[in-house]
Design a protein around this motif. Structure first.
Motif, PDB file in Angstrom:
ATOM      1  N   ALA A  37       1.201  -1.315  -0.431  1.00 14.09           N
ATOM      2  CA  ALA A  37       0.052   0.447   0.665  1.00 14.09           C
ATOM      3  C   ALA A  37       0.546   1.053   0.029  1.00 14.09           C
ATOM      4  CB  ALA A  37      -1.340   0.118   1.340  1.00 14.09           C
ATOM      5  N   PHE A  38       2.132   1.351  -0.087  1.00 11.83           N
ATOM      6  CA  PHE A  38       2.968   2.203  -0.426  1.00 11.83           C
ATOM      7  C   PHE A  38       3.788   2.378  -1.017  1.00 11.83           C
ATOM      8  CE2 PHE A  38       2.024   0.634   4.035  1.00 11.83           C
ATOM      9  CZ  PHE A  38       1.790   1.800   4.577  1.00 11.83           C
ATOM     10  N   THR A  39       4.509   4.110  -1.270  1.00  8.89           N
ATOM     11  CA  THR A  39       5.541   3.526  -2.455  1.00  8.89           C
ATOM     12  C   THR A  39       6.691   4.423  -2.385  1.00  8.89           C
ATOM     13  OG1 THR A  39       4.126   6.327  -3.230  1.00  8.89           O
ATOM     14  CG2 THR A  39       3.135   4.447  -4.392  1.00  8.89           C
ATOM     15  N   GLU A  40       7.237   4.677  -2.408  1.00  7.44           N
ATOM     16  CA  GLU A  40       8.942   5.503  -2.969  1.00  7.44           C
ATOM     17  C   GLU A  40       8.561   6.894  -2.708  1.00  7.44           C
ATOM     18  OE1 GLU A  40      11.504   4.768  -2.792  1.00  7.44           O
ATOM     19  OE2 GLU A  40      11.467   2.574  -4.283  1.00  7.44           O
ATOM     20  N   SER A  41       7.486   7.534  -2.628  1.00 10.77           N
ATOM     21  CA  SER A  41       6.968   8.802  -1.509  1.00 10.77           C
ATOM     22  C   SER A  41       6.903   9.045  -0.004  1.00 10.77           C
ATOM     23  CB  SER A  41       5.614   9.830  -2.420  1.00 10.77           C
ATOM     24  OG  SER A  41       4.785   8.895  -1.774  1.00 10.77           O
ATOM     25  N   ASP A  42       6.270   7.046   0.137  1.00  6.57           N
ATOM     26  CA  ASP A  42       6.223   7.144   1.552  1.00  6.57           C
ATOM     27  C   ASP A  42       8.055   7.150   2.293  1.00  6.57           C
ATOM     28  OD1 ASP A  42       2.921   7.137   2.177  1.00  6.57           O
ATOM     29  OD2 ASP A  42       3.698   5.298   0.192  1.00  6.57           O
ATOM     30  N   VAL A  43       9.127   6.182   1.416  1.00  6.01           N
ATOM     31  CA  VAL A  43      10.397   6.042   2.090  1.00  6.01           C
ATOM     32  C   VAL A  43      10.832   7.770   2.308  1.00  6.01           C
ATOM     33  CG1 VAL A  43      11.679   5.360   1.447  1.00  6.01           C
ATOM     34  CG2 VAL A  43      10.195   4.164   1.014  1.00  6.01           C
ATOM     35  N   GLU A  44      10.279   8.713   1.088  1.00  4.21           N
ATOM     36  CA  GLU A  44      11.200   9.860   1.439  1.00  4.21           C
ATOM     37  C   GLU A  44      10.742  10.454   2.153  1.00  4.21           C
ATOM     38  OE1 GLU A  44      13.281  12.994  -0.004  1.00  4.21           O
ATOM     39  OE2 GLU A  44      14.190  10.706   0.172  1.00  4.21           O
ATOM     40  N   ALA A  45       9.454  10.335   2.582  1.00  4.10           N
ATOM     41  CA  ALA A  45       8.805  11.312   3.707  1.00  4.10           C
ATOM     42  C   ALA A  45       9.347  10.964   5.023  1.00  4.10           C
ATOM     43  CB  ALA A  45       7.133  11.471   3.762  1.00  4.10           C
ATOM     44  N   LEU A  46       9.109   9.615   5.611  1.00  4.47           N
ATOM     45  CA  LEU A  46       9.397   9.048   6.614  1.00  4.47           C
ATOM     46  C   LEU A  46      11.365   9.269   6.969  1.00  4.47           C
ATOM     47  CD1 LEU A  46       8.994   5.246   7.311  1.00  4.47           C
ATOM     48  CD2 LEU A  46       7.681   7.145   8.561  1.00  4.47           C
ATOM     49  N   ARG A  47      12.029   9.221   5.553  1.00  8.02           N
ATOM     50  CA  ARG A  47      13.421   9.653   5.516  1.00  8.02           C
ATOM     51  C   ARG A  47      13.689  10.737   6.026  1.00  8.02           C
ATOM     52  NH1 ARG A  47      15.292   8.275   0.644  1.00  8.02           N
ATOM     53  NH2 ARG A  47      15.707   6.426   1.716  1.00  8.02           N
ATOM     54  N   LEU A  48      12.426  12.327   5.840  1.00  8.09           N
ATOM     55  CA  LEU A  48      12.930  13.911   5.825  1.00  8.09           C
ATOM     56  C   LEU A  48      12.799  13.767   7.923  1.00  8.09           C
ATOM     57  CD1 LEU A  48      11.373  14.942   2.297  1.00  8.09           C
ATOM     58  CD2 LEU A  48      13.851  15.202   3.128  1.00  8.09           C
ATOM     59  N   SER A  49      11.917  13.294   7.808  1.00  6.07           N
ATOM     60  CA  SER A  49      11.168  12.865   9.015  1.00  6.07           C
ATOM     61  C   SER A  49      12.314  13.207  10.185  1.00  6.07           C
ATOM     62  CB  SER A  49       9.730  12.577   9.653  1.00  6.07           C
ATOM     63  OG  SER A  49       8.942  12.758  10.751  1.00  6.07           O
ATOM     64  N   ALA A  50      12.888  11.746  10.018  1.00  3.43           N
ATOM     65  CA  ALA A  50      14.033  11.527  10.686  1.00  3.43           C
ATOM     66  C   ALA A  50      15.086  12.570  10.844  1.00  3.43           C
ATOM     67  CB  ALA A  50      13.884   9.894  10.343  1.00  3.43           C
ATOM     68  N   GLU A  51      15.646  12.989   9.868  1.00  2.00           N
ATOM     69  CA  GLU A  51      16.942  13.824   8.985  1.00  2.00           C
ATOM     70  C   GLU A  51      16.415  14.974  10.310  1.00  2.00           C
ATOM     71  OE1 GLU A  51      16.645  14.655   5.560  1.00  2.00           O
ATOM     72  OE2 GLU A  51      17.625  12.928   4.709  1.00  2.00           O
ATOM     73  N   LEU A  52      15.183  15.660  10.652  1.00  2.00           N
ATOM     74  CA  LEU A  52      14.566  16.998  10.527  1.00  2.00           C
ATOM     75  C   LEU A  52      14.780  16.677  12.618  1.00  2.00           C
ATOM     76  CD1 LEU A  52      11.099  17.989   8.978  1.00  2.00           C
ATOM     77  CD2 LEU A  52      12.919  19.198   9.356  1.00  2.00           C
ATOM     78  N   VAL A  53      14.509  15.391  12.714  1.00  5.22           N
ATOM     79  CA  VAL A  53      14.897  15.099  14.374  1.00  5.22           C
ATOM     80  C   VAL A  53      16.622  15.375  14.581  1.00  5.22           C
ATOM     81  CG1 VAL A  53      14.634  13.498  16.252  1.00  5.22           C
ATOM     82  CG2 VAL A  53      12.464  13.848  14.247  1.00  5.22           C
ATOM     83  N   ARG A  54      17.149  13.998  13.681  1.00  3.19           N
ATOM     84  CA  ARG A  54      18.228  14.058  13.655  1.00  3.19           C
ATOM     85  C   ARG A  54      19.238  15.417  14.278  1.00  3.19           C
ATOM     86  NH1 ARG A  54      22.495  14.422  10.517  1.00  3.19           N
ATOM     87  NH2 ARG A  54      21.053  14.147   8.753  1.00  3.19           N
ATOM     88  N   ILE A  55      19.214  16.488  12.832  1.00  5.07           N
ATOM     89  CA  ILE A  55      19.309  17.709  13.061  1.00  5.07           C
ATOM     90  C   ILE A  55      18.714  18.866  14.113  1.00  5.07           C
ATOM     91  CG2 ILE A  55      20.200  17.712  10.795  1.00  5.07           C
ATOM     92  CD1 ILE A  55      17.911  18.914  10.024  1.00  5.07           C
ATOM     93  N   GLY A  56      18.036  18.244  15.001  1.00  3.51           N
ATOM     94  CA  GLY A  56      18.014  19.128  15.983  1.00  3.51           C
ATOM     95  C   GLY A  56      16.647  20.438  15.968  1.00  3.51           C
ATOM     96  N   ILE A  57      16.029  19.785  14.527  1.00  3.04           N
ATOM     97  CA  ILE A  57      14.729  20.924  14.198  1.00  3.04           C
ATOM     98  C   ILE A  57      13.865  20.253  14.892  1.00  3.04           C
ATOM     99  CG2 ILE A  57      13.318  22.195  12.691  1.00  3.04           C
ATOM    100  CD1 ILE A  57      16.514  22.986  12.502  1.00  3.04           C
ATOM    101  N   LEU A  58      13.532  19.036  15.500  1.00  3.11           N
ATOM    102  CA  LEU A  58      12.289  18.987  16.190  1.00  3.11           C
ATOM    103  C   LEU A  58      12.761  17.624  16.918  1.00  3.11           C
ATOM    104  CD1 LEU A  58       9.674  17.757  12.871  1.00  3.11           C
ATOM    105  CD2 LEU A  58       9.550  19.722  14.627  1.00  3.11           C
ATOM    106  N   SER A  59      12.515  17.746  18.194  1.00  2.00           N
ATOM    107  CA  SER A  59      12.383  16.845  19.151  1.00  2.00           C
ATOM    108  C   SER A  59      11.113  16.041  18.915  1.00  2.00           C
ATOM    109  CB  SER A  59      11.857  17.345  19.994  1.00  2.00           C
ATOM    110  OG  SER A  59      10.226  17.543  20.856  1.00  2.00           O
ATOM    111  N   PRO A  60      10.902  14.763  19.332  1.00  3.52           N
ATOM    112  CA  PRO A  60      10.317  13.447  19.581  1.00  3.52           C
ATOM    113  C   PRO A  60       9.001  14.008  19.340  1.00  3.52           C
ATOM    114  CG  PRO A  60      12.396  12.942  20.121  1.00  3.52           C
ATOM    115  CD  PRO A  60      12.362  14.194  20.010  1.00  3.52           C
ATOM    116  N   GLU A  61       9.193  14.610  20.417  1.00  2.00           N
ATOM    117  CA  GLU A  61       7.792  14.879  21.434  1.00  2.00           C
ATOM    118  C   GLU A  61       7.480  16.309  20.613  1.00  2.00           C
ATOM    119  OE1 GLU A  61      10.893  15.183  23.115  1.00  2.00           O
ATOM    120  OE2 GLU A  61      10.154  13.860  24.761  1.00  2.00           O
TER     121      GLU A  61
END
Length: 324
Positions: free
Chosen positions: A46-70
């Protein structure tokens, strides 16, 4: 239609998406739940490469400190709710046009192909314009950058007799009536440098840095509602000024609660303000006539009984030229 909207036919399971994005499956599932997406089993394709990219971007925002998990969870929930409402309205709009054209399925696909790129471009434009506006508002109150609080005037404008009036209107008439109320209120608010925070059916919540602007908007709206020749509904309003916590496009705190309680206590066609507004706009304990040269008249009213407040001082404010 799904392939067009997602960019390709679904070829991946949620397990494969999480693996490719380098995100734990549990986190991926949590994010999808927060976005409001339908549940899928591990083996559902039920998923495409766009879902992969969205997850990756979300993880990157957390990793670089823009977003905390909360804050990530709160932001994703807000995205999900906002875009779900927008998508439902847009789909309903397109479907109505498609039905009129004959074959709904074919018509909807044709419309999507022609319309959605334009809508997508406009949404990006509106988002960037609001980013620019929000930045100006934020930098205008430098203290809020460090404290998380801003000094703002908060106003609720509430339609009087909404329940009764809504029973006398059919669906289309009710929508047009409420839309007119929201549109005219929003126009007046933004013209005074304010921000509409949200609309709740028969009520609009807005903020503005200048308490004088908040009072001007509230009085202008109640005056329109009192004009029998104006289709604008009768309203009442409450305004409070003080510290406000801003979060994800919403506002919180005792100042917001005070404005809400004042609105509930206000008589139809009237505006009640709290001590913060009165102190900012009135130089002394003014009587019904108000200070000479002031555009407003003030009358102290009985303290409003409000849950969460030991006592809530209130003044009724009117334009000096107002009769009665």
């Amino acid at each position: 239609m799904e392939a067009y909207l997602l960019g390709q036919e679904p070829t991946l399971t949620r397990v494969e998406v999480a693996e490719r994005a380098g995100v734990p499956l549990e986190l991926a599932v949590t994010l999808w739940h927060q976005l409001g997406f339908p549940h899928h089993a591990d083996d559902d394709v039920a998923f495409t490469e766009s879902d992969v990219e969205a997850l990756r971007l979300s993880a990157e925002l957390v990793r670089i400190g823009i977003l905390s998990p909360e804050s990530q969870a709160a932001l994703v929930r807000t995205w999900g709710r906002s875009f779900a409402r927008l998508a439902e309205w847009q789909t309903t709009l397109l479907a109505g046009v498609a039905v009129e054209a004959g074959d709904p399925g074919e018509g909807l696909t044709d419309l999507a192909t022609d319309v959605l790129p334009r809508v997508e471009a406009l949404q990006a434009y509106v988002w960037r314009r609001h980013l620019a506006s929000a930045t100006q508002h934020l930098l205008g109150d430098a203290g809020s950058l460090t404290s998380g609080e801003a000094q703002l005037s908060v106003c609720f404008v509430d339609i009087v007799g909404y329940t009764t009036q809504s029973r006398s209107l059919d669906g289309a008439e009710l929508v047009a009536w409420v839309d007119g109320f929201e549109q005219d209120t929003t126009t007046l608010v933004v013209d005074r440098g304010g921000q509409v925070i949200k609309t709740i059916g028969d009520e609009v919540l807005f903020t503005v840095a200048d308490p004088a602007a908040a009072v001007e908007v509230a009085l202008a709206l109640t005056a329109r509602g009192a004009d029998e020749d104006d289709p604008f509904p009768a309203v009442r309003a409450g305004v409070a000024h003080g510290a406000v916590v801003r979060r994800l496009g919403d506002v919180f705190g005792s100042t917001v609660n005070a404005a809400s309680r004042l609105t509930s206590a206000a008589r139809p066609g009237s505006v009640l303000v709290d001590a913060g507004v009165h102190a900012a706009l009135a130089s002394n304990e003014e009587d019904e006539e108000g200070e000479e040269g002031s555009p407003w008249r003030w009358r102290r009213v009985r303290r409003v009984s409000a849950k969460g407040f030991t006592h809530l001082e209130a003044w009724r404010v009117r334009a000096r030229h107002e009769a009665g």
